[in-house]
Write an enzyme that holds these catalytic residues in place. Structure first.
Site, mmCIF file in Angstrom:
data_model
loop_
_atom_site.group_PDB
_atom_site.id
_atom_site.type_symbol
_atom_site.label_atom_id
_atom_site.label_comp_id
_atom_site.label_asym_id
_atom_site.label_seq_id
_atom_site.Cartn_x
_atom_site.Cartn_y
_atom_site.Cartn_z
ATOM 1 N N ASP A 150 0.864 -1.190 0.000
ATOM 2 C CA ASP A 150 0.000 0.000 0.000
ATOM 3 C C ASP A 150 0.899 1.239 0.000
ATOM 4 O O ASP A 150 2.122 1.133 0.020
ATOM 5 C CB ASP A 150 -0.937 -0.003 1.227
ATOM 6 C CG ASP A 150 -0.162 0.123 2.535
ATOM 7 O OD1 ASP A 150 0.944 -0.442 2.625
ATOM 8 O OD2 ASP A 150 -0.645 0.789 3.472
ATOM 9 N N ASP A 503 1.112 -17.658 -3.533
ATOM 10 C CA ASP A 503 1.678 -16.616 -4.403
ATOM 11 C C ASP A 503 0.562 -16.011 -5.257
ATOM 12 O O ASP A 503 0.486 -16.246 -6.461
ATOM 13 C CB ASP A 503 2.780 -17.253 -5.274
ATOM 14 C CG ASP A 503 3.434 -16.222 -6.187
ATOM 15 O OD1 ASP A 503 3.251 -15.010 -5.956
ATOM 16 O OD2 ASP A 503 4.122 -16.650 -7.147
HETATM 17 O O1 G3I Z 1 0.478 -10.690 18.692
HETATM 18 C C1 G3I Z 1 -0.360 -11.783 18.321
HETATM 19 C C2 G3I Z 1 0.168 -13.053 18.921
HETATM 20 O O2 G3I Z 1 0.117 -12.975 20.323
HETATM 21 C C3 G3I Z 1 -0.663 -14.222 18.415
HETATM 22 O O3 G3I Z 1 -0.112 -15.438 18.863
HETATM 23 C C4 G3I Z 1 -0.688 -14.218 16.894
HETATM 24 C C5 G3I Z 1 -1.593 -15.296 16.332
HETATM 25 O O4 G3I Z 1 -2.114 -14.942 15.069
HETATM 26 O O5 G3I Z 1 -1.152 -12.993 16.432
HETATM 27 C C6 G3I Z 1 -0.372 -11.897 16.820
HETATM 28 O O6 G3I Z 1 -0.940 -10.749 16.288
HETATM 29 C C7 G3I Z 1 -0.737 -10.507 14.929
HETATM 30 C C8 G3I Z 1 -0.118 -9.137 14.784
HETATM 31 O O7 G3I Z 1 0.067 -8.857 13.433
HETATM 32 C C9 G3I Z 1 1.214 -9.016 15.494
HETATM 33 O O8 G3I Z 1 2.205 -9.729 14.894
HETATM 34 C C10 G3I Z 1 -2.063 -10.541 14.197
HETATM 35 O O9 G3I Z 1 -2.606 -11.841 14.232
HETATM 36 C C11 G3I Z 1 -1.888 -10.100 12.760
HETATM 37 O O10 G3I Z 1 -3.139 -9.961 12.135
HETATM 38 C C12 G3I Z 1 -1.143 -8.775 12.686
HETATM 39 O O11 G3I Z 1 -0.765 -8.566 11.359
HETATM 40 C C13 G3I Z 1 -0.300 -7.282 11.013
HETATM 41 C C14 G3I Z 1 -1.174 -6.747 9.881
HETATM 42 O O12 G3I Z 1 -0.637 -5.517 9.416
HETATM 43 C C15 G3I Z 1 -2.604 -6.544 10.290
HETATM 44 O O13 G3I Z 1 -2.721 -5.638 11.321
HETATM 45 C C16 G3I Z 1 1.134 -7.429 10.518
HETATM 46 O O14 G3I Z 1 1.982 -7.792 11.605
HETATM 47 C C17 G3I Z 1 1.625 -6.135 9.896
HETATM 48 O O15 G3I Z 1 2.887 -6.363 9.316
HETATM 49 C C18 G3I Z 1 0.637 -5.671 8.840
HETATM 50 O O16 G3I Z 1 1.074 -4.455 8.375
HETATM 51 C C19 G3I Z 1 0.483 -3.972 7.168
HETATM 52 C C20 G3I Z 1 0.038 -2.560 7.460
HETATM 53 O O17 G3I Z 1 -1.021 -2.619 8.408
HETATM 54 C C21 G3I Z 1 -0.374 -1.837 6.196
HETATM 55 N N1 G3I Z 1 0.656 -1.907 5.207
HETATM 56 C C22 G3I Z 1 1.033 -3.235 4.858
HETATM 57 C C23 G3I Z 1 1.525 -4.008 6.053
HETATM 58 C C24 G3I Z 1 1.931 -5.424 5.695
HETATM 59 O O18 G3I Z 1 0.880 -6.294 5.441
HETATM 60 O O1 9MR Z 2 -3.654 -3.571 0.259
HETATM 61 C C1 9MR Z 2 -3.896 -3.608 1.651
HETATM 62 C C2 9MR Z 2 -2.642 -4.095 2.366
HETATM 63 O O2 9MR Z 2 -1.588 -3.190 2.166
HETATM 64 C C3 9MR Z 2 -2.931 -4.311 3.829
HETATM 65 O O3 9MR Z 2 -1.836 -4.940 4.458
HETATM 66 C C4 9MR Z 2 -4.155 -5.163 4.007
HETATM 67 C C5 9MR Z 2 -4.540 -5.329 5.463
HETATM 68 O O4 9MR Z 2 -4.767 -4.121 6.071
HETATM 69 O O5 9MR Z 2 -5.250 -4.621 3.324
HETATM 70 C C6 9MR Z 2 -5.058 -4.513 1.931
HETATM 71 O O6 9MR Z 2 -6.179 -3.944 1.358
HETATM 72 C C7 9MR Z 2 -7.278 -4.809 1.210
HETATM 73 C C8 9MR Z 2 -8.336 -4.483 2.255
HETATM 74 O O7 9MR Z 2 -7.858 -4.722 3.567
HETATM 75 C C9 9MR Z 2 -9.591 -5.302 2.017
HETATM 76 N N1 9MR Z 2 -10.073 -5.090 0.672
HETATM 77 C C10 9MR Z 2 -9.084 -5.435 -0.354
HETATM 78 C C11 9MR Z 2 -7.841 -4.595 -0.207
HETATM 79 C C12 9MR Z 2 -6.834 -4.891 -1.295
HETATM 80 O O8 9MR Z 2 -6.601 -6.231 -1.442
#
Ligand code: G3I
Ligand code: 9MR
Ligand code: ZN
Length: 529
Positions: A150, A503
């Site tokens: 994003d 993938d």
């Molecule tokens: O901390 C808990 C842990 O205690 C538990 O055992 C585990 C089981 O699933 O979950 C852990 O939490 C996770 C958390 O990350 C911390 O690592 C959540 O499930 C998981 O949903 C969460 O994912 C994060 C995701 O955003 C959703 O919030 C990713 O780490 C994080 O890298 C990702 O970041 C996104 C940005 O929001 C937007 N840009 C892209 C980026 C990459 O996808």
């Molecule tokens: O593209 C978005 C990505 O960067 C984020 O990690 C992710 C979770 O927040 O969300 C993606 O966007 C999706 C949205 O959450 C749900 N609708 C589809 C979007 C694109 O695939």
């Protein structure tokens, strides 16, 4: 399904080299020269072991004694051959270059030129003023890197990325010499410091000059379609100040200052004032606990249950930089409660430990002992887990969103333990974490786009999707057993944890890329080059 698995990029000549064989019944294997097809080495495999993360029975084959540069494959009668890989001292040079160039290609707020960006070139993006949430105030927060697939820009993610990159540079500056094809390549400042500076300049704009508090992020209200960055033209919103952003901002600037001291003292002064003000804000501002997306904003949250480790990191870096007792006292108080660990956007304690253990100002010996003992325990747990895992990594069966980052971060922690104990087992285990990311894993793929025989071709990365071609040099998130997107649910339900990867460009929970996933991998490469 391929039966014989190795790092697909390859190994340095004297590296430990282990191949994984799954579902096989032979007891011996050979190494062949890829060009001639001739066997050059034969040996026996280990006793079978069960590997819970992939629900497989596997055996291992050690071919460390092959040290002559060349291209090789591993062969087992009736089970085919592995993908080819290279043995050479400089085997990681090309991949490092693209992993690093990814940051240039993620630049926001400026043109990415055709000459340097190729098909990913774009005009300046996200340059309009951004509105501070629920106010009429508009500010300039242009610049920095797009976070991931994003186009959001998030302070906490930025801070840990910078820390990884600067620590990688500190660890092995020689690999960052030379030209990485960025606009500043001709200047006398090393390219890595120029690239990091681009992000630091943006971070400085994310601080509220009045209170010193730091805004959590700047994004549009929601994510755009699969468009190039300049096509995302919805209004930009600056999200409220958060503790995690303010603390990691202070930590990261304090850490960065000495790297720029010989190049730009004015800049160092600016960073110092900003970091000090951020620290004051942590002490004086009433910032709500934790950050959650405010109404109307649905972009990345980077919510964090615990923010003490971020303050811990800030205190340690501020002390390392200034030697002032106010920071020392703050750090000591926090350590007394708990020694924190972790590299990564959510857990940053290890950065704090590293800062305290490397300061040239006086330290409290009891605190040093406490941190050191706790780091050794932490490292031992990772080592034990790695030795039980068929692929030699420390995750057990816990594969979360961004598991590849956890692999790389744990590799960094194992290297910390190696330095503390001088025990080579930690070094080898850390190297296994690198081998895993580059191909020696249950998916039998290199998780870096463009590198290895099989690598991600459909990353969740908007420029790659818009241009219908994966940008090279990006580490994808990897298996996530939590199945956090519809594509993952549809394709991966019932799979073992380490195989919960697809993938597919819609699978943002397994196949996205981020700035803070490339950075710990760069750190590992700095160690192993
Ligand atoms: O901390 C808990 C842990 O205690 C538990 O055992 C585990 C089981 O699933 O979950 C852990 O939490 C996770 C958390 O990350 C911390 O690592 C959540 O499930 C998981 O949903 C969460 O994912 C994060 C995701 O955003 C959703 O919030 C990713 O780490 C994080 O890298 C990702 O970041 C996104 C940005 O929001 C937007 N840009 C892209 C980026 C990459 O996808
Ligand atoms: O593209 C978005 C990505 O960067 C984020 O990690 C992710 C979770 O927040 O969300 C993606 O966007 C999706 C949205 O959450 C749900 N609708 C589809 C979007 C694109 O695939
Ligand atoms: Zn942009």
């Amino acid at each position: 399904m391929i039966s014989i698995i190795t790092n697909q990029i390859g190994y340095r000549c004297k590296d430990k080299k282990i191949a994984v064989f799954r579902g096989v019944s032979n007891t011996s294997f050979s190494v062949i020269d890829s060009h001639t097809g001739k066997d050059i080495y034969t040996s026996y495999v280990s006793a079978p072991m069960n590997n819970p993360s992939s629900n497989e029975t596997i055996v291992l084959g050690d071919f460390s004694s092959i040290t002559t540069p060349g291209t090789y494959q591993i062969k087992m009668d009736n089970y085919g051959v592995s993908y080819p890989f290279v043995i050479d001292q400089d085997v990681y040079k090309p991949i490092l270059k693209d992993l690093f160039r990814m940051y240039y290609l993620q630049r926001c707020g400026c043109e990415v030129s055709k000459e340097l960006g190729g098909i990913y070139a774009h005009p300046a993006c996200h340059n309009s003023f951004a509105t501070i949430y629920r106010t009429d105030k508009k500010i300039d927060v242009s610049g920095g890197w797009h976070d991931a697939g994003d186009y959001g820009r998030y302070v906490v993610a930025a801070a840990v990325t910078i820390a990884d990159l600067l620590y990688a540079y500190e660890r092995n500056c020689s690999i960052f010499e030379g030209n990485f094809n960025i606009p500043e390549s001709k200047s006398k400042v090393p390219d890595i410091l120029c690239e990091v500076r681009y992000e630091l300049d943006w971070m400085l704009k994310m601080q509220d000059p009045e209170t010193g508090g730091v805004y959590h992020k700047v994004t549009c209200a929601s994510f755009p379609g699969f468009v190039m960055p300049e096509e995302e033209i919805e209004p930009l919103i600056v999200a409220p100040i958060s503790t995690t952003a303010t603390a990691t901002f202070a930590a990261c600037l304090a850490l960065a200052i000495p790297f720029y001291y010989n190049y730009d003292q004015e800049f160092c002064k600016t960073c110092y004032i900003a970091a000090s003000k951020a620290w004051e804000a942590l002490e004086n501002l009433d910032i709500p606990e934790g950050f959650i997306n405010p109404d109307g904003i649905v972009t990345g949250e980077y919510a964090d249950k615990t923010q003490t480790d971020e303050i811990y990191w800030a205190a340690a870096e501020m002390y390392k930089l200034t030697g002032k007792s106010q920071y020392h006292e703050a750090f000591k108080k926090l350590v007394t409660e708990k020694v924190w660990h972790g590299y990564g956007w959510e857990d940053v304690g290890s950065f704090g430990n590293r800062a305290y253990l490397t300061t040239s100002f006086p330290v409290d010996n009891e605190v040093v002992d406490k941190i050191t003992a706790s780091m050794k325990d932490y490292g031992k747990q990772l080592l034990d887990a790695s030795s039980k895992d068929g692929y030699g990594i420390s995750l057990g069966t816990e594969y979360i969103w961004g598991s590849n980052m956890v692999v790389a971060n744990n590799g960094m922690a194992l290297l910390d333990s190696y330095r503390l104990t001088k025990d080579k087992d930690y070094y080898f285990a850390a190297k296994s974490h690198l081998d895993y990311l580059l191909g020696k894993n249950p998916m039998a793929m290199s998780y870096v786009t463009g590198y290895g025989t099989v690598s991600p071709t459909n990353p969740h990365h908007r420029p790659s999707i818009a241009k219908k071609k994966p940008m090279p040099g990006m580490l994808v998130g990897g298996p996530d057993a939590g199945l956090h997107d519809p594509q993952a649910v549809a394709a991966l339900t019932g799979k073992s944890p380490a195989k919960c990867y697809i993938d597919h460009y819609d699978s943002y929970s397994t196949n996205e890329i981020t700035i803070y996933w490339n950075s710990p991998l760069i750190y590992l490469l700095a160690e192993f080059m």
